[in-house]
Motif scaffolding. Sequence first.
Motif, short mmCIF file in Angstrom:
data_model
loop_
_atom_site.label_atom_id
_atom_site.label_comp_id
_atom_site.label_asym_id
_atom_site.label_seq_id
_atom_site.Cartn_x
_atom_site.Cartn_y
_atom_site.Cartn_z
N LEU A 416 -5.04 -14.14 124.13
CA LEU A 416 -5.57 -14.18 122.77
C LEU A 416 -4.59 -13.56 121.79
O LEU A 416 -4.38 -14.07 120.68
CB LEU A 416 -6.91 -13.45 122.72
CG LEU A 416 -7.73 -13.55 121.44
CD1 LEU A 416 -8.04 -15.00 121.13
CD2 LEU A 416 -9.01 -12.75 121.59
N THR A 417 -3.97 -12.46 122.18
CA THR A 417 -2.99 -11.81 121.31
C THR A 417 -1.82 -12.72 121.02
O THR A 417 -1.36 -12.84 119.88
CB THR A 417 -2.49 -10.50 121.96
OG1 THR A 417 -3.61 -9.64 122.21
CG2 THR A 417 -1.51 -9.80 121.05
N GLY A 418 -1.32 -13.40 122.04
CA GLY A 418 -0.19 -14.31 121.86
C GLY A 418 -0.53 -15.47 120.94
O GLY A 418 0.28 -15.86 120.08
N ILE A 419 -1.72 -16.04 121.10
CA ILE A 419 -2.12 -17.16 120.27
C ILE A 419 -2.22 -16.75 118.81
O ILE A 419 -1.78 -17.46 117.90
CB ILE A 419 -3.47 -17.72 120.77
CG1 ILE A 419 -3.26 -18.45 122.11
CG2 ILE A 419 -4.09 -18.67 119.75
CD1 ILE A 419 -4.55 -18.86 122.78
N VAL A 420 -2.79 -15.56 118.55
CA VAL A 420 -2.94 -15.10 117.17
C VAL A 420 -1.58 -14.79 116.54
O VAL A 420 -1.28 -15.23 115.43
CB VAL A 420 -3.86 -13.86 117.12
CG1 VAL A 420 -3.87 -13.26 115.72
CG2 VAL A 420 -5.28 -14.24 117.54
N LEU A 421 -0.74 -14.05 117.26
CA LEU A 421 0.54 -13.64 116.68
C LEU A 421 1.50 -14.82 116.51
O LEU A 421 2.44 -14.74 115.71
CB LEU A 421 1.19 -12.56 117.54
CG LEU A 421 0.50 -11.19 117.49
CD1 LEU A 421 1.30 -10.18 118.30
CD2 LEU A 421 0.36 -10.70 116.05
N ALA A 422 1.30 -15.90 117.26
CA ALA A 422 2.16 -17.07 117.08
C ALA A 422 1.99 -17.69 115.70
O ALA A 422 2.85 -18.44 115.25
CB ALA A 422 1.86 -18.11 118.16
N GLN A 423 0.89 -17.37 115.02
CA GLN A 423 0.65 -17.91 113.68
C GLN A 423 1.30 -17.07 112.58
O GLN A 423 1.23 -17.43 111.41
CB GLN A 423 -0.86 -17.97 113.41
CG GLN A 423 -1.70 -18.57 114.53
CD GLN A 423 -1.28 -19.98 114.88
OE1 GLN A 423 -1.14 -20.82 114.00
NE2 GLN A 423 -1.08 -20.23 116.17
N VAL A 424 1.93 -15.94 112.95
CA VAL A 424 2.42 -14.99 111.97
C VAL A 424 3.94 -15.06 111.88
O VAL A 424 4.62 -14.99 112.92
CB VAL A 424 2.00 -13.55 112.35
CG1 VAL A 424 2.54 -12.53 111.37
CG2 VAL A 424 0.47 -13.46 112.43
N PRO A 425 4.53 -15.18 110.68
CA PRO A 425 5.99 -15.15 110.57
C PRO A 425 6.55 -13.82 111.05
O PRO A 425 5.90 -12.78 110.94
CB PRO A 425 6.23 -15.33 109.05
CG PRO A 425 4.95 -15.88 108.51
CD PRO A 425 3.86 -15.36 109.38
N SER A 426 7.77 -13.85 111.58
CA SER A 426 8.34 -12.64 112.17
C SER A 426 8.46 -11.51 111.17
O SER A 426 8.29 -10.34 111.52
CB SER A 426 9.72 -12.96 112.77
OG SER A 426 10.60 -13.44 111.76
N GLN A 427 8.74 -11.81 109.88
CA GLN A 427 8.91 -10.74 108.91
C GLN A 427 7.59 -10.04 108.58
O GLN A 427 7.58 -8.96 108.01
CB GLN A 427 9.55 -11.26 107.62
CG GLN A 427 8.68 -12.21 106.80
CD GLN A 427 8.90 -13.65 107.17
OE1 GLN A 427 9.38 -13.95 108.28
NE2 GLN A 427 8.57 -14.56 106.27
N ASP A 428 6.46 -10.68 108.92
CA ASP A 428 5.14 -10.10 108.68
C ASP A 428 4.45 -9.73 109.99
O ASP A 428 3.22 -9.56 110.02
CB ASP A 428 4.26 -11.08 107.91
CG ASP A 428 4.77 -11.34 106.50
OD1 ASP A 428 5.21 -10.38 105.86
OD2 ASP A 428 4.73 -12.51 106.06
N ALA A 429 5.20 -9.57 111.06
CA ALA A 429 4.60 -9.32 112.37
C ALA A 429 3.81 -8.02 112.40
O ALA A 429 2.77 -7.92 113.05
CB ALA A 429 5.68 -9.30 113.45
#
Length: 478
Positions: A416-429
Amino acid sequence: MKPGRTVVAPRTDGRAPSPAGTPAPPPEADEAPLNPRRWQALAVLAVGPFLSLFDQFCVNLAAPSINRSFALSPFEFQAVVGGYGLVYGLGLITGGRLGDLFGRRRVYRLGLVLFTVTSLACALAWSPAVLIVARLVQGASAAVLQPQVLALIRVQFPPAERAKALSWYGVSMSLGMVSGQILGGAIPSWDLLGLGWRPVFLVAVPLCAFAHIAIGRTVPADGAPRTGRGIDGIGIALSATGFALLLLPLAALQEWDFLPTGPVLLFAAALLLTFFVGHQTRRAGKNRPVLLPVRFFHSRTFSLGVLLNFLLYMSSVPFAVMLGLYLQDESHLSPAAAGLVFTPAAVAIAVGSRVSPALQKRYGIRVLVVAAALTAAGLAAALATVGLGTPEAAILPLMAGFAVYGLGNGMIVPLLTGIVLAQVPSQDAGAGSGVLSTAQQLGAAAGIAVVGAFLYPATGTTLRYADAMWAGTVLAVL
C-alpha cells in the motif's frame, strides 16, 4: 466491458498498476543517479520507523510500572501514554516538508539527535511533569525523523526495486510496534540495575547513535531542490492547530464529557482544515511554497490509498493497546509474559513483508485484497475469541488469530505504501510520506477513541473487554 467498470492495466516495470483514468505516476527520468550503497542505507533508514513506533507502543505495557513509580493522576497517565502519539501525528506533514526543503539526510540526522536527547530525558525524568514534557518533545522528534525514511526510499530506489525496499520498511515499522509491546512489558519485569521502567527509553540511544554515524557513510547529501524558497508558516500553523483540535476530543474522550465540548472542537477543526486547504490551493496557484500540495488528492489511487491506511490503523492499533491491558488485567499474565503473546504476530509480519513483493509481481494488485482480508479475518478471529472465551482458554486461539493478522498486515503495509508514494513526484516525497503517516496516526487515534468508549464504563472501575472486543471486530471488517 461494462460502463463504469474500473480497469487495471498491467505494468511491466515493477510499479503498482494504476486504474484507468487515474493520473499516471510522475516520470522519474529526472531523478538523481542511483546510490550504489542504497541497500546498506536501507538498514540505517529502518531505524527511524522502528523507533518511532517502538517508543509509541512500549509505554502501553510499561505504563503500570511508571504509574507505580510516580502515582500518576488520570490526566498525567493519559498524557504519558497518549501525548507522544498526539504530537507525532500533528507534526508529520511539517516534518516531511522540512526534508523536501532542507535535505532529507540532514533532517533525518537532526531527528536522530533530537530523538536521542528526548529519550534520555524520558529515562532520567524525576517527576511526572518532566516525563510528560519529554514524551511530547519525543513525539515531535519522531515526526521529524519518520517522513524522511519514506521520502529517501522513494528517491533512492528505482521502481523495480522499490517494492522490495518497502517490504523491509514494513518489517521495521510493524516490528517496532510489536517489539514495543514485548519489551515494554519485559524490561520493567527484569528491573535492570534496579532502574525499573527507565531502560525502556534507553533502547533508542545506541540505535540513534549508530544510525547517525552510518547515514553519513551510506546516503549522499541530497540537493534539497527547494532550499531557499521559504517555509509556509501560516500553513504549518493552520494544519497543526486544525489537527490538534481534531485529535484532542478523541485522545481525551475518557477525561471529560464529549458533549458539548467535543462537537465544538471538531467543528473548529473542520473549519481550520478547510481554510488550510484553501490556503494551500491559493499559494500553489501563485507558485509559492506550500506545506501540502493539494494536487496529490487529484489522484484517485493516492486518495484511496490514504483512506485504506486510515482504516487499517483504526482497527489494528486499538487492538494492540487493548490486548496489552487484557492480558495483564484479565488473564493475569506478568508484563513479560503478556509481551511474549505478541511474538507470533512479529514473526508473521516479517514473513508477510518479505513475500509480498514476489506475490505482487506474480498476481498484481489482487494481493492487496487478499492481504486486507487476512488482516481483517485475523483481527476479527482474535477479538471474537477473547470476547467469547475465558481469559485462560483464549490465549492460544488469540495468538493464532494474531498470527493471521500479522501475515496480512506484513503484506499490506509495504504494498500500500508503494502504491501511494508512486503517485508523488520525487521533489515532494517528504510531503507525500507525511500525509500517509498522518492518516495512520489519525486512524489510530480514532480507533482508540471508539474502542475506549466501549471499554471504559460510565460508572465503576471494571473494564468491559467483551464489549470493546466486539467494537474492535466491527472496525476490523472495514
